[in-house]
Every structure is written in C-alpha cells, then in structure tokens.
Design an enzyme around this catalytic site. Structure first.
Site, PDB file in Angstrom:
ATOM      1  CG  ASP A 211      -3.340   4.027   3.954  1.00 36.60           C
ATOM      2  OD1 ASP A 211      -4.386   3.866   4.602  1.00 36.60           O
ATOM      3  OD2 ASP A 211      -3.056   3.369   2.928  1.00 36.60           O
TER       4      ASP A 211
ATOM      5  CD1 TRP B  97      -2.289  -2.073   1.901  1.00 36.91           C
ATOM      6  CD2 TRP B  97      -2.955  -1.246  -0.062  1.00 36.91           C
ATOM      7  NE1 TRP B  97      -3.309  -2.867   1.433  1.00 36.91           N
ATOM      8  CE2 TRP B  97      -3.729  -2.381   0.238  1.00 36.91           C
ATOM      9  CE3 TRP B  97      -3.191  -0.560  -1.251  1.00 36.91           C
ATOM     10  CZ2 TRP B  97      -4.727  -2.849  -0.616  1.00 36.91           C
ATOM     11  CZ3 TRP B  97      -4.197  -1.024  -2.105  1.00 36.91           C
ATOM     12  CH2 TRP B  97      -4.949  -2.155  -1.782  1.00 36.91           C
TER      13      TRP B  97
ATOM     14  CE  LYS C 196      -8.886  -2.745   3.803  1.00 31.61           C
ATOM     15  NZ  LYS C 196      -7.878  -2.076   3.010  1.00 31.61           N
TER      16      LYS C 196
HETATM   17  C1  LIG Z   1      -7.307  -1.698   1.848  1.00 37.81           C
HETATM   18  C2  LIG Z   1      -6.263  -0.679   1.913  1.00 37.81           C
HETATM   19  C3  LIG Z   1      -6.113   0.286   0.914  1.00 37.81           C
HETATM   20  C4  LIG Z   1      -6.976   0.332  -0.323  1.00 37.81           C
HETATM   21  O1  LIG Z   1      -8.258   0.709  -0.005  1.00 37.81           O
HETATM   22  P1  LIG Z   1      -9.374   0.924  -1.138  1.00 37.81           P
HETATM   23  O2  LIG Z   1     -10.468   1.577  -0.347  1.00 37.81           O
HETATM   24  O3  LIG Z   1      -9.709  -0.416  -1.678  1.00 37.81           O
HETATM   25  O4  LIG Z   1      -8.804   1.822  -2.168  1.00 37.81           O
HETATM   26  C5  LIG Z   1      -5.131   1.240   1.079  1.00 37.81           C
HETATM   27  N1  LIG Z   1      -4.324   1.237   2.153  1.00 37.81           N
HETATM   28  C6  LIG Z   1      -4.432   0.309   3.121  1.00 37.81           C
HETATM   29  C7  LIG Z   1      -3.520   0.356   4.288  1.00 37.81           C
HETATM   30  C8  LIG Z   1      -5.404  -0.672   3.028  1.00 37.81           C
HETATM   31  O5  LIG Z   1      -5.511  -1.601   3.984  1.00 37.81           O
END
Ligand SMILES: *Cc1c(COP(=O)(O)O)cnc(C)c1O
Length: 366
Positions: free
Chosen positions: A170, A102, A194
C-alpha cells in the site's frame, strides 16, 4: 483570492499550476467544445487522456512492460479485499506486517478470504516504528506491507525481502514522493487523493504473471484485476475527471524533476520540520529517526498533563487554521497534531508552520 496552506493527510493540496490548467480547460477541453467531465470515456479525446496518464505513470515510476497499470475506483480500501481475492488463491495464506491502522484494516479484510500470518508488528510501541524483517518465507501467496503509515507517520527505510513470494505494498501516502523500485513488488496500489490527484481514482500496478490465475470463484467481476487489465481500465466508465487531473499532476511531477526531484524537495521540507522539532523545548516529533515519514509528520507539545495537552492541541489546531494553516489535527483515532507534506506542499508552507510554532509557543507555553 487567498489560498491556505493545507496540511491535510488526504484529500490534500494540489499544485496550483494544475488547478489553473484544469480551470482553463473547464468549459472547452482542447477545442472539443466540452468539459472532460462531460466527455464519453470511449471518445478519441478521452482515450488520449487515459493513455497519456498511463504513459506518465510508466515513465515516472519506471514501470516495466511486464506490469499492468490500472485506474480503479473504490479507494485504497477496496484493495484490502481485491488483493486477497485475486492473489490469495493457491495456499489461501498470506503474510502481513502490521504497522498501524491501514495495515490493520488490510489484515482484517484479508482474514475474510485467506489465513493471515502477522509476521511482524510494531503494536508493542503503539506503531511508532517500523519493525525490521530480514526475510519473509513460507507457503504464502503474497506478503503485504503498508510502505508509509499516514496516521502514525512511519515509513519503511528498506524493502523486506520476500524472495519468490509476491510482495504487495500500500503506497497510498508515499507514491512518487521518492523513487521506488517497482520490480521489487508483485503489486502496489495507491488512492490518488494524497500524492496523485483528487479522490476517486486508485492506481494499481500489478505484475502480469499474477493476473493469469482465476480469482476466487466468488470474486465480483468488478473486483477482478484481470477484468480491468484486459480492457485498459475501460471495462466500465472509469473515474474520468480524476484520471485527467492525475495526468496533469504527473506532468507537474515530471517537470519538477520526477521522483528524484520530488525526493529532494520532500527531504528538504521534512528536514526543516524534524530539525525544528528535535531542537525544540516546546514540541516534539512522535516518531524516532530511522522510521520517519517524509510525508506525514505527527507532533505534540511537551505538555505532560493529558487534559491540558488535549486542550492545548485544540487551541493550536484552531489558531493555526485562523492563520491560514489548515488541517493540522492528528487522525481522529490518535489525536495530537500532524502536518502532511505531500509533493504539492510548497516549502513556504513549511516555513509558515515553523513561524506559527514559534508564535504559538510564545503565547501559550512559557
Ligand atoms: C488514506 C489511506 C488509505 C485509505 O484510502 P481510501 O482511498 O480512503 O480508501 C489506505 N492506506 C493508506 C496508507 C492511506 O493513507
């Protein structure tokens, strides 16, 4: 009705109380005679929903008034572009720490707009640890980290010191899993699927002074933070229903002790799994103590022959699913197994996984 234990990394399990409350209100939301799905986003009833969701974000994460709370679309992945477009404007240069897929995707996207310095990386050991960075300094517009690495199961146990450089994180897979000092960051973002609710809404918390400059000229209106901040996330139609469910999840978190309560629950759950894995002669955790995630726990069997190990993993994932423990396969890019234990995963799910580990070991590994 039989519910499964869903160990998916996302979209993931939601609190049953929340799902029931949504079901109860499906056809008639608080005597409005309509579902939230059908409601105008400009209506009084919906305004109350989105304002309450924002108030709950502010309460649970202790967000100061100097920050804006935004509910956006496009997933966390759209933030990989929005961050450099909006923040990478003075020096057109940013510092990134590379801790896996990511972070890597964010770096790749940022390179379209700014010069990227990768100031630290854990690529040398296949991203199985978090590098320690004393201080980030330089003429950077911002510094960027991925706080919890969903795929590899690593998590920062410290916040890098970027001084006056706005720190961006993030926090998709760890938001509200434990308290977080928002004041340490210029901007944080999280896809909701999540730990916050269903897919379709992305939470962004951004310090207001970062919104005063004009984004890069080519920035689409919809990708400017200011567009959404100025309109309380109602510039255009927001993901109405996802925000409504997110609000309910936040109330559930609040009723269960807030971020501190979640941390206690999550530590208890993760500890059970890590303790078992560390003592096991059959399975092992792939991340060393010091960098371990409370949310995503990758594990392998101790089978050393790669072909046999692969086969064993497949059987494990399939038989676990039959036993009602679903989505235990690792990310498609890394293989192996992974148990994601987001806030809504009950401790009974963790106990059921341990019982399954025991049973599987007896059957296939002697
Ligand atoms: C799942 C995830 C993403 C991507 O998320 P989307 O909403 O599918 O774009 C980005 N960063 C992290 C840390 C993630 O766990």
């Amino acid at each position: 009705m039989k519910r499964v234990y869903n160990f998916s990394a996302g979209p993931s399990c939601l609190p049953e109380d929340v799902l029931r409350a949504c079901a109860d209100e499906m056809l008639d939301y608080q005597q409005t005679g309509q579902s939230v799905m059908e409601m105008s986003h400009r209506s009084k009833a919906y305004k109350a929903i989105i304002e309450d969701a924002e108030a709950m974000v502010r309460k649970l994460l202790d967000v100061p008034d100097t920050y804006s709370v935004l509910f956006l679309q496009g997933g966390a992945s759209t933030q990989f572009a929005m961050v450099p477009l909006n923040l990478g404007i003075r020096h057109k240069k940013a510092a990134y720490i590379n801790t896996g897929i990511w972070a890597g995707k964010a770096i790749q996207e940022a390179r379209k707009y700014v010069a990227v310095d990768v100031v630290a990386s854990s690529e040398d050991k296949a991203f199985t640890y978090i590098p320690h960075v004393e201080k980030i300094a330089g003429d950077y517009d911002y510094a960027y980290i991925c706080l919890n690495n969903t795929i590899k199961g690593t998590h920062y146990e410290y916040i890098p010191d970027a001084g006056a450089i706005p720190l961006v994180a993030d926090i998709s897979s760890c938001v509200l899993s434990e308290p977080l000092d928002i004041r340490a960051f210029g901007l944080v973002f999280a896809g909701a699927q999540k730990n916050l609710g269903p897919a379709g809404v992305t939470l962004v918390i951004v310090r207001n002074d970062l919104l005063t400059e004009t984004p890069r000229e080519e920035t689409p209106t919809m990708l400017s933070y200011k567009t959404h901040a100025d309109e309380g996330s109602l510039y255009n139609t927001p993901p109405c229903y996802a925000i409504y469910v997110l609000g309910k999840v936040l109330h559930w978190i609040d009723a269960n002790g807030g971020a501190t309560g979640m941390k206690k629950r999550n530590q208890e759950k993760a500890q059970l799994l890590y303790d078992y894995l560390d003592a096991s002669g059959v399975y092992h955790a792939t991340v060393a103590p010091g960098s371990r995630s409370l949310m995503n726990i990758p594990f392998l069997t101790k089978e050393t022959d790669p072909a046999k190990a692969d086969e064993l993993n497949k059987v494990f994932v399939a038989e676990a699913a039959t036993a009602g423990l679903i989505n235990l396969a690792g990310h498609r890019t890394v293989g192996g197994m992974r148990a994601s234990l987001y806030n809504a995963m009950p401790i009974e799910g963790v106990r059921a996984l341990i019982a399954f580990w025991e049973e599987f070991a007896k059957k296939y590994v002697v």
